[in-house]
Design an enzyme around this catalytic site. Structure first.
Site, PDB file in Angstrom:
ATOM      1  CB  THR A  54     -28.757  15.734  10.446  1.00  0.00           C
ATOM      2  OG1 THR A  54     -29.305  16.829  10.704  1.00  0.00           O
ATOM      3  CG2 THR A  54     -27.693  15.670   9.497  1.00  0.00           C
ATOM      4  CG  ASP A  87     -24.998  21.777   7.658  1.00  0.00           C
ATOM      5  OD1 ASP A  87     -26.043  21.895   8.253  1.00  0.00           O
ATOM      6  OD2 ASP A  87     -24.188  20.953   8.100  1.00  0.00           O
ATOM      7  N   GLY A  99     -25.198  19.563  13.088  1.00  0.00           N
ATOM      8  CA  GLY A  99     -25.112  20.630  14.084  1.00  0.00           C
ATOM      9  C   GLY A  99     -25.839  21.893  13.624  1.00  0.00           C
ATOM     10  N   GLY A 137     -26.530  24.428  11.267  1.00  0.00           N
ATOM     11  CA  GLY A 137     -26.162  24.443   9.968  1.00  0.00           C
ATOM     12  C   GLY A 137     -25.532  26.047   9.542  1.00  0.00           C
TER      13      GLY A 137
HETATM   14  C1  SD4 Z   1     -29.148  21.825   9.811  1.00  0.00           C
HETATM   15  N1  SD4 Z   1     -27.228  20.626  10.101  1.00  0.00           N
HETATM   16  O1  SD4 Z   1     -30.327  21.879   9.333  1.00  0.00           O
HETATM   17  C2  SD4 Z   1     -28.643  20.419  10.293  1.00  0.00           C
HETATM   18  C3  SD4 Z   1     -29.212  20.083  11.439  1.00  0.00           C
HETATM   19  C4  SD4 Z   1     -28.359  18.890  12.353  1.00  0.00           C
HETATM   20  O2  SD4 Z   1     -28.442  17.482  13.749  1.00  0.00           O
HETATM   21  O3  SD4 Z   1     -27.372  18.583  11.775  1.00  0.00           O
HETATM   22  N2  SD4 Z   1     -28.933  18.422  13.342  1.00  0.00           N
HETATM   23  O4  SD4 Z   1     -28.642  22.945  10.372  1.00  0.00           O
END
Ligand code: SD4
Length: 344
Positions: free
Chosen positions: A204, A235, A256, A258
C-alpha cells in the site's frame, strides 16, 4: 534504489541509530520542519513517490495533481506490491483498490479493480466524470476501459509469485499485516515481501500533500491484503478509512489491517481529532489507542499506522507496532522518519 540510500532516517537520538541492512534505522521523532509545499507518504516506496509528487508541488502545482502523480510512480514499479505485479488474492488474481480526495471534498474510489495499471487515475476519473464516489469490480474495469485505460495482463512479480506459491502450500488465512518487528520481518497473508536487496516491501501507499497555495489533497492505492478472500475490500479505497482530507483542518492516510481501520473510520477520526485541536501526532495516537481498546488481547497481532498533516504543515504519525516508516519531502528536507508506536 541507489538514491534511496542517500537518505538517512531521522533520529531523535542522532548517532544511536542501529544499522539494519544498508539503512540507518534510528529513533523516532516528529519532523520539526513545517510549512508548505509538503508531501508525506507511507513506507520506503514513499521516497520515490514523493519525488514524483514534487515535480508538481515544487513548481507551484496543485496538491491533487501531485498526489496522483506521486503514487502512480509506486503503481508503476515492479518492485512494489502495489500495482499489477503485487500479491494476488487467494484465487491468484491481483485486485487493486484506490481512492483520492481533493481540497473541495471531492472524492473518487475504485475497489477490486483488475488488469488496470493505474487505479489511482481511475479513482480520479470516478471523482471527476461520474456523479458517484465509488465503482467496484467489473463495473470499475468497464468504466476504466471506456475512459481509455488499457486492459493489461496481470504480471505477478517474482516475489509475489514465490510468496503466493508458498502460501498455497498451507493456504492459511491469518490476516496479519506488515508487522516488521518479528524475526522474519512479518508473517501472515500480507507480510511485507523481502526485495532481493533485503529491503521490505509493502502492498500500500498512502500520500497526503499541501501545495504552495495551502490546499490539501490525498491519495491511497493498494493491492490489499495478500491472498485475501475474493471480493475482500480493505480500508484503502474507503473515503474516511484509508484516506480523508478536510481543507480547513488537515489530511490523513492509513496503512495496515484495513478491517481495523474501517472499524473506527480511521482517517476521518484523525482529522476530526485535529479539528478539536490535537496535533497530527496526538490525533494519530488517539486513533490507534481506540483500535487497541477494541482489539484487546488481539492488538498485538495486528499492525495499523496513521500518517497525518495539518493545515500548518505539521506532520505526525503513530502505529500499533514499531517498524512503520514514512517519507517526507518539503523545501527543506527529503527523508524517512520512523513512526512512534504503541508496542516497542
Ligand atoms: C488493506 N490497508 O487492504 C490495506 C493493506 C495495507 O500495508 O495497508 N498494507 O487492508
Amino acid at each position: 534504489m541507489a538514491s534511496r540510500r542517500k537518505f538517512i532516517y531521522s533520529s531523535l537520538f542522532g548517532g544511536l541509530g542501529t544499522l539494519l541492512g544498508k539503512k540507518v534505522i534510528a529513533g523516532v521523532s516528529y519532523p520539526t520542519v513545517t510549512g508548505n509545499p509538503i508531501v508525506i507518504s507511507t513506507w520506503d516506496a514513499g521516497l520515490a513517490a514523493n519525488a514524483g509528487a514534487w515535480k508538481i508541488l515544487g513548481s507551484n502545482g496543485r496538491a491533487l495533481d501531485a498526489v496522483e502523480a506521486g503514487v502512480r510512480v509506486t503503481e508503476d514499479s515492479i518492485n512494489c506490491c502495489v500495482g499489477l505485479g503485487a500479491n494476488p488474492d487467494r484465487d491468484g488474481i491481483v485486485t487493486l483498490d484506490a481512492c483520492i480526495m481533493d481540497e473541495h471534498g471531492n472524492c473518487g474510489s475504485v475497489g477490486a479493480l483488475e488488469r488496470i495499471k493505474h487505479p489511482i487515475s481511475v479513482a480520479r476519473r470516478v471523482m471527476e466524470k461520474t456523479p458517484h464516489v465509488m465503482l467496484v469490480g467489473q463495473g470499475a474495469q468497464q468504466f476504466a476501459v471506456s475512459e481509455g485505460f488499457p486492459l493489461e495482463e496481470q504480471k505477478l512479480s517474482d516475489d509475489a509469485k514465490k510468496a503466493y506459491e508458498q502460501w498455497l502450500k498451507k493456504s492459511e488465512y491469518k490476516p496479519i499485516i506488515n508487522i516488521e518487528n518479528t524475526k522474519s520481518g512479518g508473517h501472515g497473508p500480507s507480510a511485507p515481501v523481502h526485495l532481493p536487496n533485503g529491503e521490505l516491501n509493502h502492498d500500500t501507499i498512502g500520500m497526503v500533500a499541501m501545495d504552495a497555495a495551502g490546499n490539501l489533497s490525498g491519495s491511497c492505492t493498494t493491492s490489499g491484503m495478500g491472498f485475501k478472500m475474493r471480493g475482500r475490500l480493505g480500508d484503502s479505497p474507503i473515503i474516511g478509512a484509508g484516506l480523508y482530507v478536510d481543507n480547513e483542518v488537515g489530511a490523513c492516510t492509513a496503512t495496515g489491517q484495513g478491517e481495523d481501520v474501517i472499524r473506527i473510520c480511521g482517517s476521518h477520526t484523525v482529522v476530526e481529532l485535529m479539528r478539536q485541536g490535537m496535533s497530527p501526532g496526538q490525533a494519530c495516537k488517539t486513533a490507534v489507542e481506540r483500535i487497541i481498546k477494541i482489539k484487546g488481547d488481539k492488538a498485538g497481532e495486528i499492525q495499523v499506522a496513521f500518517l497525518a498533516l495539518n493545515k500548518k504543515g505539521e506532520v505526525g504519525s503513530f502505529a500499533i507496532q514499531k517498524g512503520f516508516s514514512y517519507a517526507l519531502k518539503s523545501n527543506k528536507e527529503e527523508k524517512m522518519y520512523n513512526a512512534k508506536s504503541y508496542y516497542q
